[in-house]
Scaffold this active site. Structure first.
Site, PDB file in Angstrom:
ATOM      1  N   THR A 337       0.844  -1.187   0.000  1.00  0.00           N
ATOM      2  CA  THR A 337       0.000   0.000   0.000  1.00  0.00           C
ATOM      3  C   THR A 337       0.881   1.239   0.000  1.00  0.00           C
ATOM      4  O   THR A 337       1.947   1.240   0.628  1.00  0.00           O
ATOM      5  CB  THR A 337      -0.947   0.015   1.222  1.00  0.00           C
ATOM      6  OG1 THR A 337      -1.794   1.167   1.157  1.00  0.00           O
ATOM      7  CG2 THR A 337      -0.183   0.036   2.529  1.00  0.00           C
ATOM      8  N   HIS A 389       2.977 -11.633  14.045  1.00  0.00           N
ATOM      9  CA  HIS A 389       4.075 -12.123  14.883  1.00  0.00           C
ATOM     10  C   HIS A 389       3.873 -13.576  15.311  1.00  0.00           C
ATOM     11  O   HIS A 389       4.818 -14.221  15.791  1.00  0.00           O
ATOM     12  CB  HIS A 389       4.213 -11.217  16.120  1.00  0.00           C
ATOM     13  CG  HIS A 389       5.610 -11.172  16.670  1.00  0.00           C
ATOM     14  ND1 HIS A 389       6.654 -11.903  16.151  1.00  0.00           N
ATOM     15  CD2 HIS A 389       6.145 -10.467  17.709  1.00  0.00           C
ATOM     16  CE1 HIS A 389       7.750 -11.664  16.832  1.00  0.00           C
ATOM     17  NE2 HIS A 389       7.471 -10.791  17.793  1.00  0.00           N
TER      18      HIS A 389
END
Length: 418
Positions: A337, A389
């Site tokens: 993006t 994560h």
């Protein structure tokens, strides 16, 4: 002969959506494959062409929820050779086609403008709802400012001009949500129903936050060599390929090469398994008037710079013109993006769920940096990698972003695959 106009299937998982806008008015002539209406689902907003040529009879109002396969209009194909339908009598249950305000309300001279100052016609066709509300409330449409697409008048515009509260409807006879406007004091409030796309964006973002453990790492890139390369070859590139060489193709190519080295960034979690992708379908975020959507560049690893630039331009144009296909928004293994086109210097983008990571580009800005012991002014860009994560360790995320930095700062490495 009258033919049915039905809401088309736009994907296996899509069962309903919202009919946002009619591009033709009641009783108007429509050509085969001419843009007929805008249909919005939770995935995208698409423009649907007319399946027939003839005179249009609208059955479902703008702003109505509709289901796949539902009949929303009829087209009289026997009148296909005519240019337009005649205005229906005001006593008829359906209002006539678009006309100027004086023609519609000629029985009420107090509402019509003086002959020497003819009313200006509203841009675009007037929907049945707009004409009906205007007639019921004796509203002079020439004095109403349109807030819809291309300045078109909406039902809410007319109701506001009439001093009433605009109402959104699920069906033709069932009230759903109130578009209430506080009047009489400056800075009033206004309410409107969430569009299907905005609902989907909200759902996906909340799901991404709830189901993943996101962390963002940052770095900065010296864009000097890429800028010089573009300037040096831009004219020849555009002359040969018919498209300008932008930054995005460099970042797509850099991302593909970095993903080859760090395949976990191209993977996702599914239940208790890790799904690795041995292909590179890169999503490129595109801003539209309905919200942010992410069309996919399939097999980006097999494409050259010109192919990528052409694909991005094509997807972006069709997305903004509501011509994008649902299949072109599905899937994807990694996304990019670019908030820099709006002036953003730094942000923490959210991955396109269920993808595990997203690269955020930002504005290029000249800043002083240390170069071999000296302070130099260089065109710099902050970049961000937000990652899940649960799947991606911080070490791999940081090294992945460093590899992106290395490829962009030395673009010959992308061309030589080193």
């Amino acid at each position: 002969m009258k033919e049915e106009v039905r809401i088309p299937s736009v994907g296996e998982s899509i069962v309903e959506g919202m009919l946002m806008t009619w591009y033709k008015a009641q009783g108007e002539h429509v050509e085969l494959d001419e843009d007929l209406y805008e249909f919005e689902t939770e995935k995208a907003s698409v423009t649907v062409p007319s399946p027939f040529a003839g005179v249009l009879e609208i059955l479902v109002e703008e702003g109505s929820k509709v289901k796949i396969g539902q009949v929303v209009a009829m087209i009289d194909t026997a009148a296909a050779s005519g240019k337009s339908a005649t205005v229906r009598d005001e006593a008829s249950s359906a209002p006539g086609p678009r006309a100027s305000a004086p023609e519609k309300m000629k029985e009420k001279p107090s509402k019509a403008p003086a002959p020497e100052e003819p009313a200006k016609e509203s841009p675009g066709p007037l929907s049945p709802a707009v004409r009906r509300v205007a007639a019921e409330n004796e509203v002079d449409l020439s004095a109403v400012r349109g807030t819809g697409k291309d300045g078109r008048l909406t039902k809410g515009d007319v109701l506001e001009a009439a001093g009433e509260k605009p109402v959104m409807r699920d069906r033709e006879d069932a009230p759903r949500a109130t578009d209430a406007v506080s009047r009489g004091t400056p800075g009033g409030t206004r309410r409107e129903a969430l569009s299907p796309i905005r609902k989907s964006i909200a759902t996906h973002l909340v799901a991404a936050r709830r189901e993943a453990a996101h962390l963002t790492t940052f770095n900065e890139i010296n864009m000097e060599l890429v800028i010089e390369l573009r300037k040096k070859h831009q004219e020849d590139f555009e002359k040969k390929y018919g498209i300008k060489l932008g930054f995005m193709s460099f970042f797509v190519k850099a991302a593909v090469e970095a993903l080859r080295e760090f395949p976990v960034v191209n993977a996702r979690i599914e239940g208790e398994e890790i799904v690795y992708h041995d292909f590179y379908d890169i999503g490129v975020a595109v801003s539209t008037d309905r919200g942010l959507i992410v069309p996919i560049i399939r097999n980006a690893d097999a494409m050259g710079f010109a192919d990528i630039e052409k694909k991005i331009a094509d997807l972006a144009a069709r997305a903004k013109n509501k011509k994008i296909l649902l299949a072109e928004l599905q899937g994807g293994t990694f996304s990019i993006t670019n908030g820099g086109i709006f002036g953003s210097l730094m942000s923490t983008p959210i991955p396109n769920h269920p993808q595990s990571a997203i690269l955020g580009m930002h504005a290029v800005q000249e800043r002083p940096i240390a170069v071999r012991g000296e302070v130099k002014i260089k065109p710099m860009m902050y970049v961000a990698l937000t990652y899940d994560h649960r799947l991606i360790d911080g070490r791999d995320a940081v090294r992945f972003l460093v590899r992106i930095k290395e490829y962009i700062e030395d673009p010959e490495r992308i061309l030589l695959y080193i």
